[in-house]
Motif scaffolding. Structure first.
Motif, PDB file in Angstrom:
ATOM      1  N   MET A 109     -16.752   3.990  -2.307  1.00  0.00           N
ATOM      2  CA  MET A 109     -18.117   4.402  -2.644  1.00  0.00           C
ATOM      3  C   MET A 109     -18.521   5.738  -2.018  1.00  0.00           C
ATOM      4  N   ASP A 110     -17.652   6.318  -1.219  1.00  0.00           N
ATOM      5  CA  ASP A 110     -17.948   7.595  -0.575  1.00  0.00           C
ATOM      6  C   ASP A 110     -17.193   8.691  -1.324  1.00  0.00           C
ATOM      7  N   PRO A 111     -17.896   9.634  -1.938  1.00  0.00           N
ATOM      8  CA  PRO A 111     -17.208  10.654  -2.734  1.00  0.00           C
ATOM      9  C   PRO A 111     -16.429  11.677  -1.909  1.00  0.00           C
ATOM     10  N   GLU A 112     -16.761  11.845  -0.624  1.00  0.00           N
ATOM     11  CA  GLU A 112     -16.099  12.862   0.197  1.00  0.00           C
ATOM     12  C   GLU A 112     -15.974  12.411   1.657  1.00  0.00           C
ATOM     13  N   PRO A 113     -15.142  11.417   1.936  1.00  0.00           N
ATOM     14  CA  PRO A 113     -15.007  10.970   3.328  1.00  0.00           C
ATOM     15  C   PRO A 113     -14.356  12.035   4.213  1.00  0.00           C
TER      16      PRO A 113
ATOM     17  N   ALA B 139     -10.159  12.188  13.899  1.00  0.00           N
ATOM     18  CA  ALA B 139      -9.282  11.539  14.862  1.00  0.00           C
ATOM     19  C   ALA B 139      -9.024  12.484  16.028  1.00  0.00           C
ATOM     20  N   ASP B 140      -8.638  11.908  17.151  1.00  0.00           N
ATOM     21  CA  ASP B 140      -8.310  12.725  18.317  1.00  0.00           C
ATOM     22  C   ASP B 140      -6.808  12.799  18.580  1.00  0.00           C
ATOM     23  N   TRP B 141      -6.018  12.152  17.733  1.00  0.00           N
ATOM     24  CA  TRP B 141      -4.577  12.134  17.934  1.00  0.00           C
ATOM     25  C   TRP B 141      -3.886  12.180  16.579  1.00  0.00           C
ATOM     26  N   PRO B 142      -2.863  13.036  16.397  1.00  0.00           N
ATOM     27  CA  PRO B 142      -2.226  13.201  15.092  1.00  0.00           C
ATOM     28  C   PRO B 142      -1.582  11.925  14.551  1.00  0.00           C
ATOM     29  N   GLU B 143      -1.072  11.079  15.439  1.00  0.00           N
ATOM     30  CA  GLU B 143      -0.438   9.833  14.969  1.00  0.00           C
ATOM     31  C   GLU B 143      -1.430   8.935  14.258  1.00  0.00           C
ATOM     32  N   ASP B 144      -2.707   8.975  14.650  1.00  0.00           N
ATOM     33  CA  ASP B 144      -3.720   8.171  13.954  1.00  0.00           C
ATOM     34  C   ASP B 144      -3.830   8.604  12.491  1.00  0.00           C
ATOM     35  N   ILE B 145      -3.829   9.901  12.259  1.00  0.00           N
ATOM     36  CA  ILE B 145      -3.911  10.415  10.890  1.00  0.00           C
ATOM     37  C   ILE B 145      -2.635  10.065  10.121  1.00  0.00           C
ATOM     38  N   ALA B 146      -1.490  10.199  10.778  1.00  0.00           N
ATOM     39  CA  ALA B 146      -0.224   9.862  10.127  1.00  0.00           C
ATOM     40  C   ALA B 146      -0.183   8.381   9.737  1.00  0.00           C
ATOM     41  N   GLN B 147      -0.619   7.511  10.640  1.00  0.00           N
ATOM     42  CA  GLN B 147      -0.627   6.074  10.340  1.00  0.00           C
ATOM     43  C   GLN B 147      -1.591   5.761   9.194  1.00  0.00           C
ATOM     44  N   PHE B 148      -2.755   6.409   9.192  1.00  0.00           N
ATOM     45  CA  PHE B 148      -3.737   6.233   8.120  1.00  0.00           C
ATOM     46  C   PHE B 148      -3.105   6.608   6.782  1.00  0.00           C
ATOM     47  N   CYS B 149      -2.506   7.794   6.723  1.00  0.00           N
ATOM     48  CA  CYS B 149      -1.912   8.280   5.470  1.00  0.00           C
ATOM     49  C   CYS B 149      -0.742   7.411   5.035  1.00  0.00           C
ATOM     50  N   ASP B 150       0.052   6.970   5.992  1.00  0.00           N
ATOM     51  CA  ASP B 150       1.186   6.106   5.668  1.00  0.00           C
ATOM     52  C   ASP B 150       0.711   4.788   5.061  1.00  0.00           C
ATOM     53  N   LEU B 151      -0.404   4.274   5.549  1.00  0.00           N
ATOM     54  CA  LEU B 151      -0.930   3.017   5.014  1.00  0.00           C
ATOM     55  C   LEU B 151      -1.345   3.152   3.555  1.00  0.00           C
ATOM     56  N   LEU B 152      -1.776   4.327   3.151  1.00  0.00           N
ATOM     57  CA  LEU B 152      -2.206   4.530   1.764  1.00  0.00           C
ATOM     58  C   LEU B 152      -1.066   4.343   0.766  1.00  0.00           C
ATOM     59  N   MET B 153       0.168   4.570   1.211  1.00  0.00           N
ATOM     60  CA  MET B 153       1.323   4.456   0.318  1.00  0.00           C
ATOM     61  C   MET B 153       1.785   3.003   0.251  1.00  0.00           C
ATOM     62  N   THR B 154       1.877   2.482  -0.976  1.00  0.00           N
ATOM     63  CA  THR B 154       2.233   1.075  -1.151  1.00  0.00           C
ATOM     64  C   THR B 154       3.629   0.875  -1.721  1.00  0.00           C
ATOM     65  N   GLY B 155       4.302   1.948  -2.051  1.00  0.00           N
ATOM     66  CA  GLY B 155       5.658   1.865  -2.575  1.00  0.00           C
ATOM     67  C   GLY B 155       6.109   3.246  -2.989  1.00  0.00           C
ATOM     68  N   PRO B 156       7.342   3.355  -3.455  1.00  0.00           N
ATOM     69  CA  PRO B 156       7.841   4.664  -3.885  1.00  0.00           C
ATOM     70  C   PRO B 156       6.968   5.245  -5.002  1.00  0.00           C
ATOM     71  N   GLY B 157       6.359   6.386  -4.724  1.00  0.00           N
ATOM     72  CA  GLY B 157       5.510   7.033  -5.717  1.00  0.00           C
ATOM     73  C   GLY B 157       4.200   6.314  -5.995  1.00  0.00           C
ATOM     74  N   GLU B 158       3.829   5.353  -5.163  1.00  0.00           N
ATOM     75  CA  GLU B 158       2.600   4.569  -5.368  1.00  0.00           C
ATOM     76  C   GLU B 158       1.684   4.694  -4.154  1.00  0.00           C
ATOM     77  N   MET B 159       0.395   4.794  -4.435  1.00  0.00           N
ATOM     78  CA  MET B 159      -0.598   4.755  -3.362  1.00  0.00           C
ATOM     79  C   MET B 159      -1.869   4.106  -3.897  1.00  0.00           C
ATOM     80  N   VAL B 160      -2.666   3.581  -2.986  1.00  0.00           N
ATOM     81  CA  VAL B 160      -3.948   3.005  -3.390  1.00  0.00           C
ATOM     82  C   VAL B 160      -4.886   4.141  -3.770  1.00  0.00           C
ATOM     83  N   PRO B 161      -5.829   3.873  -4.661  1.00  0.00           N
ATOM     84  CA  PRO B 161      -6.787   4.923  -5.014  1.00  0.00           C
ATOM     85  C   PRO B 161      -7.772   5.180  -3.874  1.00  0.00           C
ATOM     86  N   VAL B 162      -7.982   6.453  -3.594  1.00  0.00           N
ATOM     87  CA  VAL B 162      -8.971   6.875  -2.604  1.00  0.00           C
ATOM     88  C   VAL B 162      -9.646   8.130  -3.139  1.00  0.00           C
TER      89      VAL B 162
END
Length: 150
Positions: free
Chosen positions: A78-82, A86-109
């Motif tokens: 519901m947020d058009p521009e989140p 973060a204060d640590w790069p690994e937090d962003i990496a983990q966030f982005c990694d979670l978005l991917m659900t399979g090869p070439g697949e990601m949840v809509p954001v």
């Protein structure tokens, strides 16, 4: 809206255990994930015991990565521009990694913007009500950054 991010994971580069987003105002997001395999001793002692130390409404069973990703997708839908802070790069990496659900697949954001806010000398865990709990650490990050603003 601006969201403050924290994650807990099984050691450097390890699997995601929990993720929290704390908005400037509004409902918080917190999820814990099922972990296959052994936890590192430090994580077993300092993180695992505190994963469920959150308000009752936010305690959930350990989710699969796919279910956690879907929950995150729904939370941000519901947020058009989140803006994710973060204060640590690994937090962003983990966030982005979670978005991917399979090869070439990601949840809509929606289109996301990330802000890495290095806080030399400030520790979210040291200033958290429950150290090494992603929700409480994200709250500490939010409080600290907002206190720095005019």
């Amino acid at each position: 809206m601006r969201y403050f991010l924290d994650t807990e994971f099984n050691g450097f580069g390890g699997v995601l255990l929990s993720l929290a987003l704390v908005p400037v105002e509004g409902e918080e997001f917190y999820v814990t994930l099922a972990c296959d395999g052994d936890l590192l001793p430090w994580v077993e002692q300092n993180v695992a015991p505190f994963l469920d130390h959150v308000p009752l409404g936010l305690v959930s069973p350990r989710l699969s990565r796919r279910d956690a990703a879907i929950g995150l997708s729904h939370y941000l839908a519901m947020d058009p521009e989140p803006l994710i802070v973060a204060d640590w790069p690994e937090d962003i990496a983990q966030f982005c990694d979670l978005l991917m659900t399979g090869p070439g697949e990601m949840v809509p954001v929606p289109p996301l913007t990330f802000q890495l806010f290095p806080l030399g000398g400030f520790s979210t865990a040291a200033n958290s009500a429950v150290p090494h709990n992603a929700l409480h650490d994200a709250r500490a990050l939010k409080d600290h950054i907002l206190a720095l603003e005019p």
